[in-house]
Motif scaffolding. Structure first.
Motif, short mmCIF file in Angstrom:
data_model
loop_
_atom_site.label_atom_id
_atom_site.label_comp_id
_atom_site.label_asym_id
_atom_site.label_seq_id
_atom_site.Cartn_x
_atom_site.Cartn_y
_atom_site.Cartn_z
N SER A 1 0.83 -1.20 0.00
CA SER A 1 0.00 0.00 0.00
C SER A 1 0.87 1.26 0.00
O SER A 1 1.79 1.38 0.79
CB SER A 1 -0.92 0.01 1.21
OG SER A 1 -1.65 1.22 1.24
N LYS A 2 0.52 2.18 -0.89
CA LYS A 2 1.27 3.43 -0.98
C LYS A 2 0.36 4.62 -0.70
O LYS A 2 0.62 5.71 -1.17
CB LYS A 2 1.86 3.58 -2.39
CG LYS A 2 2.85 2.51 -2.74
CD LYS A 2 3.36 2.72 -4.15
CE LYS A 2 4.33 1.64 -4.56
NZ LYS A 2 4.77 1.77 -5.94
N ASN A 3 -0.70 4.39 0.06
CA ASN A 3 -1.67 5.46 0.29
C ASN A 3 -1.05 6.68 0.95
O ASN A 3 -1.31 7.81 0.55
CB ASN A 3 -2.84 4.95 1.14
CG ASN A 3 -3.74 4.04 0.36
OD1 ASN A 3 -3.76 4.06 -0.86
ND2 ASN A 3 -4.48 3.21 1.07
N TYR A 4 -0.26 6.49 1.98
CA TYR A 4 0.34 7.62 2.67
C TYR A 4 1.32 8.34 1.75
O TYR A 4 1.31 9.56 1.65
CB TYR A 4 1.05 7.16 3.95
CG TYR A 4 1.66 8.30 4.72
CD1 TYR A 4 0.87 9.15 5.48
CD2 TYR A 4 3.03 8.56 4.66
CE1 TYR A 4 1.42 10.21 6.17
CE2 TYR A 4 3.59 9.62 5.34
CZ TYR A 4 2.77 10.43 6.10
OH TYR A 4 3.32 11.49 6.77
N ARG B 1 -5.41 3.79 -11.19
CA ARG B 1 -6.47 3.64 -10.18
C ARG B 1 -6.40 4.71 -9.10
O ARG B 1 -7.37 5.00 -8.42
CB ARG B 1 -6.45 2.25 -9.57
CG ARG B 1 -5.21 1.92 -8.81
CD ARG B 1 -5.16 0.42 -8.48
NE ARG B 1 -3.94 0.10 -7.80
CZ ARG B 1 -3.87 -0.18 -6.51
NH1 ARG B 1 -4.97 -0.17 -5.77
NH2 ARG B 1 -2.72 -0.45 -5.95
N TYR B 2 -5.23 5.33 -8.92
CA TYR B 2 -5.09 6.39 -7.92
C TYR B 2 -5.82 7.67 -8.33
O TYR B 2 -6.09 8.52 -7.49
CB TYR B 2 -3.63 6.70 -7.64
CG TYR B 2 -2.93 5.63 -6.84
CD1 TYR B 2 -3.56 4.99 -5.78
CD2 TYR B 2 -1.62 5.26 -7.13
CE1 TYR B 2 -2.93 4.00 -5.05
CE2 TYR B 2 -0.98 4.27 -6.40
CZ TYR B 2 -1.63 3.65 -5.36
OH TYR B 2 -1.00 2.68 -4.64
N LEU B 3 -6.15 7.81 -9.60
CA LEU B 3 -6.90 9.00 -10.03
C LEU B 3 -8.25 9.05 -9.34
O LEU B 3 -8.77 10.13 -9.04
CB LEU B 3 -7.06 9.01 -11.55
CG LEU B 3 -5.77 9.04 -12.37
CD1 LEU B 3 -6.09 9.11 -13.86
CD2 LEU B 3 -4.87 10.18 -11.95
N ARG B 4 -8.81 7.89 -9.06
CA ARG B 4 -10.08 7.79 -8.34
C ARG B 4 -9.95 8.39 -6.94
O ARG B 4 -10.83 9.09 -6.46
CB ARG B 4 -10.49 6.32 -8.30
CG ARG B 4 -11.75 6.00 -7.55
CD ARG B 4 -12.05 4.51 -7.74
NE ARG B 4 -13.00 4.01 -6.78
CZ ARG B 4 -14.30 4.13 -6.89
NH1 ARG B 4 -14.83 4.75 -7.92
NH2 ARG B 4 -15.11 3.64 -5.96
#
Length: 175
Positions: free
Chosen positions: A8-11, A113-116
């Motif tokens: 996960s690379k959310n942060y 998918r990160y554009l979402r």
């Protein structure tokens, strides 16, 4: 059930990937995929949903709202806005292969998918968190659809203003 996702690379993404950087990267790819990438960012749809909606745009776009309403297992899609500056530019089809080849993370700066997630953040911060959840399919039983779909018109003008600046930078400014 909790689990640790080491991939996960959310942060990292929240602190290092900006809409401005995405737009700069989109400017460097073929125009067809600039428009599609912008559509994914502005709509907040999952990549597979965005391809299907983009390819059937002329059939489902009604007065600036794309009423999708799909429900497959844990994935739901409700309705999203179609920006007037993008509406007339959506006059071609895209393929899975072309999308993943041209909007690869090495060109885009992040996974498509990160554009979402960027879309959700902007809509939730600038318009309404509940509306952002509805547009991304996180809210959507029958009563909520009847409640939120008419409310979309209340937010349409504000939503158009937010995305207008971003769209103009990519489509109308010289590269």
């Amino acid at each position: 059930k909790w689990r640790l996702n080491t991939n996960s690379k959310n942060y990292w993404m929240a602190n290092n990937v900006s809409i401005e950087k995405i737009i700069e990267n989109l400017k460097k790819i073929p125009e067809k995929y600039q428009i599609f990438g912008l559509f994914v960012l502005v709509s907040g749809l999952r990549t597979s949903e965005a391809i299907e909606v983009f390819n059937n745009h002329d059939k489902i776009c009604r007065d600036g709202i794309l009423e999708i309403f799909t429900d497959r297992n844990t994935k739901k899609t409700n309705a999203v806005f179609c920006h007037p500056l993008l509406h007339d530019k959506i006059n071609f089809k895209v393929s899975n292969t072309g999308v993943y080849r041209n909007l690869n993370s090495k060109y885009l700066g992040c996974e498509i998918r990160y554009l979402r997630k960027l879309n959700y953040t902007l809509v939730a911060m600038k318009i309404d968190g509940m509306m952002a959840q509805f547009m991304q399919g996180r809210k959507g039983d029958v009563s909520q659809r009847h409640y939120f779909l008419p409310m979309m018109n209340q937010h349409k003008e504000n939503w158009n203003k937010i995305w207008e600046k971003i769209i103009k930078v990519l489509i109308y400014e010289k590269h």
